[in-house]
Design a protein around this motif. Structure first.
Motif, mmCIF file in Angstrom:
data_model
loop_
_atom_site.group_PDB
_atom_site.id
_atom_site.type_symbol
_atom_site.label_atom_id
_atom_site.label_comp_id
_atom_site.label_asym_id
_atom_site.label_seq_id
_atom_site.Cartn_x
_atom_site.Cartn_y
_atom_site.Cartn_z
ATOM 1 N N GLY A 166 7.600 0.740 2.403
ATOM 2 C CA GLY A 166 7.665 -0.671 2.064
ATOM 3 C C GLY A 166 8.955 -0.934 1.316
ATOM 4 O O GLY A 166 9.652 0.003 0.902
ATOM 5 N N SER A 200 11.408 -8.014 4.642
ATOM 6 C CA SER A 200 10.866 -8.531 3.390
ATOM 7 C C SER A 200 9.728 -7.638 2.920
ATOM 8 O O SER A 200 9.398 -6.631 3.558
ATOM 9 C CB SER A 200 10.342 -9.963 3.593
ATOM 10 N N ARG A 201 9.097 -8.037 1.819
ATOM 11 C CA ARG A 201 7.940 -7.298 1.306
ATOM 12 C C ARG A 201 6.795 -7.298 2.307
ATOM 13 O O ARG A 201 5.921 -6.443 2.256
ATOM 14 C CB ARG A 201 7.467 -7.920 -0.015
ATOM 15 N N GLU A 202 6.789 -8.275 3.212
ATOM 16 C CA GLU A 202 5.690 -8.401 4.177
ATOM 17 C C GLU A 202 5.948 -7.651 5.481
ATOM 18 O O GLU A 202 5.073 -7.585 6.343
ATOM 19 C CB GLU A 202 5.449 -9.882 4.509
ATOM 20 N N THR A 203 7.131 -7.084 5.652
ATOM 21 C CA THR A 203 7.451 -6.414 6.915
ATOM 22 C C THR A 203 6.538 -5.212 7.143
ATOM 23 O O THR A 203 6.473 -4.321 6.289
ATOM 24 C CB THR A 203 8.917 -5.944 6.911
ATOM 25 N N PRO A 204 5.821 -5.174 8.261
ATOM 26 C CA PRO A 204 4.968 -4.016 8.531
ATOM 27 C C PRO A 204 5.821 -2.771 8.748
ATOM 28 O O PRO A 204 6.894 -2.842 9.350
ATOM 29 C CB PRO A 204 4.222 -4.410 9.811
ATOM 30 N N ALA A 235 11.068 -3.874 -1.534
ATOM 31 C CA ALA A 235 10.985 -5.033 -2.424
ATOM 32 C C ALA A 235 12.359 -5.301 -3.012
ATOM 33 O O ALA A 235 13.090 -4.366 -3.354
ATOM 34 C CB ALA A 235 9.975 -4.786 -3.538
ATOM 35 N N GLY A 275 4.331 -10.591 12.468
ATOM 36 C CA GLY A 275 4.005 -11.905 11.921
ATOM 37 C C GLY A 275 2.868 -12.596 12.641
ATOM 38 O O GLY A 275 2.358 -13.616 12.162
ATOM 39 N N ASP A 306 0.222 -8.059 12.804
ATOM 40 C CA ASP A 306 0.870 -6.902 12.213
ATOM 41 C C ASP A 306 0.016 -5.642 12.322
ATOM 42 O O ASP A 306 0.543 -4.530 12.436
ATOM 43 C CB ASP A 306 1.210 -7.150 10.745
#
Length: 314
Positions: A79, A69-73, A81, A212, A215
């Motif tokens: 990155g 996802s957009r939050e995946t380090p 999206a 999660g 990170d």
């Protein structure tokens, strides 16, 4: 400085640079021939696939890819999206006599995020890559003209899980821990198997469990494979080496000034693929050390790497 001294110094520097480049070419020549683009994937065969299929005893299937996802380090500045559209349907409009509707999605991002395969054009030495391919000859902004991810054949072969965390008596290895050849031997013995030509070898370190939760720590350092262990695996003829970490090798490395030397050793020098952020926890929990490993990546022409979701079947 006297002009003659400047010329001498320049000649020495150029000579050293040329010698380094020649040394890289000597290391990176492929045993599969000067035109080869698939490296250790040449070690795959119908026989290895048939043998691996006989490892299936329960039919249990494991997804080895993480949710992205957009939050995946990810390794900076990477990155991803996803943006979803409902074209020509604003204001609750429908399409056609049957009042049809549909959604489309647009991907924006890097292909080296989350669970991924590194192709042979990813890491090199002095801009020289696998099989003596020089960057100026094949690296374009519009894509690689050689060693692109579309060349990687599908993999259906024996997978072997080496649970390094288990042999060290921990749930998660420390960041920077270097997996040695001795560790590989002990984990191999604990698994009750031996690494063979055509295998895909996966390491379980427990590091992915940080995603999660922390990170920052996850992306700053990591445990990973050392150079000696990587060289041994390549000599065995493995097709790919992977781990539940973002960069496979230890960070910081044995030589803290080196730039991902294990990547160079595996990819450029030996044509062995690298698999990162592999979800190994379920395999480790079940003690599944041998299994059928299956991977067929998207064939995006000219891509350096690719987001993947390999599977294991036991």
């Amino acid at each position: 400085m006297h002009k003659s001294k400047i010329l001498i110094a320049a000649s020495v520097i150029l000579g050293m640079t040329s010698a380094t480049a020649v040394q890289a070419e000597d290391r990176f020549a492929s045993k599969f021939g000067p035109e080869d683009q698939i490296g250790a994937a040449n070690n795959l065969s119908a026989d290895t696939t048939l043998a691996a299929s006989k490892l299936i005893s329960t039919g249990k299937v494991y997804s080895l890819g993480m949710v992205i996802s957009r939050e995946t380090p990810a390794f900076a500045p990477r990155g991803v999206a996803v943006t979803v559209f409902s074209p020509s349907q604003s204001g609750n409009k429908t399409i056609g006599s049957n009042s049809g509707t549909y959604n489309d999605d647009m991907f924006t991002g890097w292909l080296g995020v989350g669970t991924q395969i590194d192709g042979l054009g990813h890491l090199g030495d002095h801009h020289t890559y696998y099989n003596n391919n020089h960057a100026e000859d094949f690296v374009l902004a519009t894509g690689l003209t050689k060693l692109g991810i579309e060349n990687v054949p599908p993999m259906a072969t024996r997978g072997v899980l080496l649970d390094i965390a288990a042999i060290k008596g921990t749930d998660r290895l420390e960041g920077g821990y270097v997996i040695s050849l001795d560790d590989v031997m002990k984990a191999q013995k604990a698994a009750g198997t031996e690494i063979r030509k055509g295998d895909v070898v996966l390491f379980h370190t427990g590091w992915l469990d940080l995603v999660g939760k922390d990170d920052g720590l996850y992306g700053r350092i990591e445990p990973g494979v050392g150079l000696e262990a990587a060289a041994w695996l390549a000599d065995k003829g493995v097709v790919a080496v992977g781990a539940d970490t973002w960069g496979l090798e230890a960070v910081p490395h044995e030589d803290p000034d080196a730039f991902f030397p294990v990547h160079v050793k595996l990819l450029a020098e030996n044509g062995v693929y690298i698999l990162e952020n592999i979800v190994t926890r379920d395999l480790a929990a079940d003690g599944a050390h041998e299994f059928l490993f299956v991977l067929g990546q998207a064939k995006l022409k000219g891509a350096v790497q690719m987001i993947i979701n390999p599977v294991a079947v036991r």
